[in-house]
Design an enzyme around this catalytic site. Structure first.
Site, PDB file in Angstrom:
ATOM      1  N   SER A 108       0.839  -1.193   0.000  1.00 16.77           N
ATOM      2  CA  SER A 108       0.000   0.000   0.000  1.00 16.77           C
ATOM      3  C   SER A 108       0.874   1.243   0.000  1.00 16.77           C
ATOM      4  CB  SER A 108      -0.914   0.014   1.227  1.00 16.77           C
ATOM      5  OG  SER A 108      -0.134   0.205   2.391  1.00 16.77           O
ATOM      6  N   SER A 109       0.240   2.386  -0.124  1.00 19.36           N
ATOM      7  CA  SER A 109       0.987   3.646  -0.147  1.00 19.36           C
ATOM      8  C   SER A 109       1.664   3.921   1.183  1.00 19.36           C
ATOM      9  CB  SER A 109       0.049   4.817  -0.484  1.00 19.36           C
ATOM     10  OG  SER A 109      -1.014   4.865   0.448  1.00 19.36           O
TER      11      SER A 109
END
Length: 207
Positions: free
Chosen positions: A12-13
């Site tokens: 994920s970011s």
């Protein structure tokens, strides 16, 4: 005929380190060219590399993922994708950190029941964790705002020579792209600073 081995990695970011997942794929001998990786949230399956992978998969292939939350964090979507992969396409899935979620084992009724039960529990936990994180983030933001803390990226200030850059741009001596480059500002910030500058100039003229 034995199928091919594939691996799927998602970061994920907020978690950009994919090394642990890559190492896990190497340990089960997944060819590097057959590892697909997305760098985005697990809230849905609108992911370009995942979609490419699904198009590549054929009956008898084996898909490795490190953990169920790498596949996704949405309970219903995980269930749907698992069914598509195993039932509609006909691939086997091995979740490396959960040996019970290996569709190559326990092809009988009891094995299938146990795998389905574990999948439901883990996918529920994955979604519940995502919702808990989102709730904690919202609470943190609300608390920070209550303390008067400014959130978000710091706003870029106007450079000292901004008026000179604007005059050159307005006189068409430089392009807009050059004006952005010289000012060190993005397009939206440049226009925001330009409005501020023109207001200040207008006020000075009225004095």
């Amino acid at each position: 005929m034995r199928g091919k081995r594939y691996g799927y990695i998602r970061v994920s970011s907020t978690d950009q380190n994919e090394d642990r997942q890559k190492l896990a794929m190497a340990q089960v001998a997944v060819p590097e060219k057959d590892i697909y990786m997305d760098k985005q949230s697990g809230k849905d399956f609108e992911r370009p590399q995942y979609k490419r992978l699904v198009k590549k998969l054929r009956p008898g292939d084996l898909l490795y993922i490190l953990s169920i939350d790498r596949l996704g964090r949405n309970y219903e979507e995980i269930q749907t994708q698992w069914r598509v992969l195993t039932k509609e396409i006909g691939v086997d899935i091995c979740v490396l950190d959960m040996p019970l979620l290996d569709t190559r084992n326990g092809k009988d009724l009891m094995g299938t029941f146990i795998a389905d039960l574990v999948l439901q529990i883990l996918s529920f936990v994955a979604q519940n964790e995502r919702e808990s994180i989102r709730k904690r983030q919202a609470q943190g933001i609300a608390a920070a705002k209550a303390r008067g803390v400014h959130l978000g990226r710091p706003s870029s200030a106007r450079p000292d020579n901004f008026s000179k850059i604007v005059r050159a741009w307005e006189a068409q001596k430089i392009t807009f792209e050059e004006a952005l480059h010289r000012s060190g500002l993005g397009q939206s910030t440049f226009y925001r600073r330009l409005r501020e500058y023109r207001l200040e100039v207008g006020e000075e003229r009225r004095k």
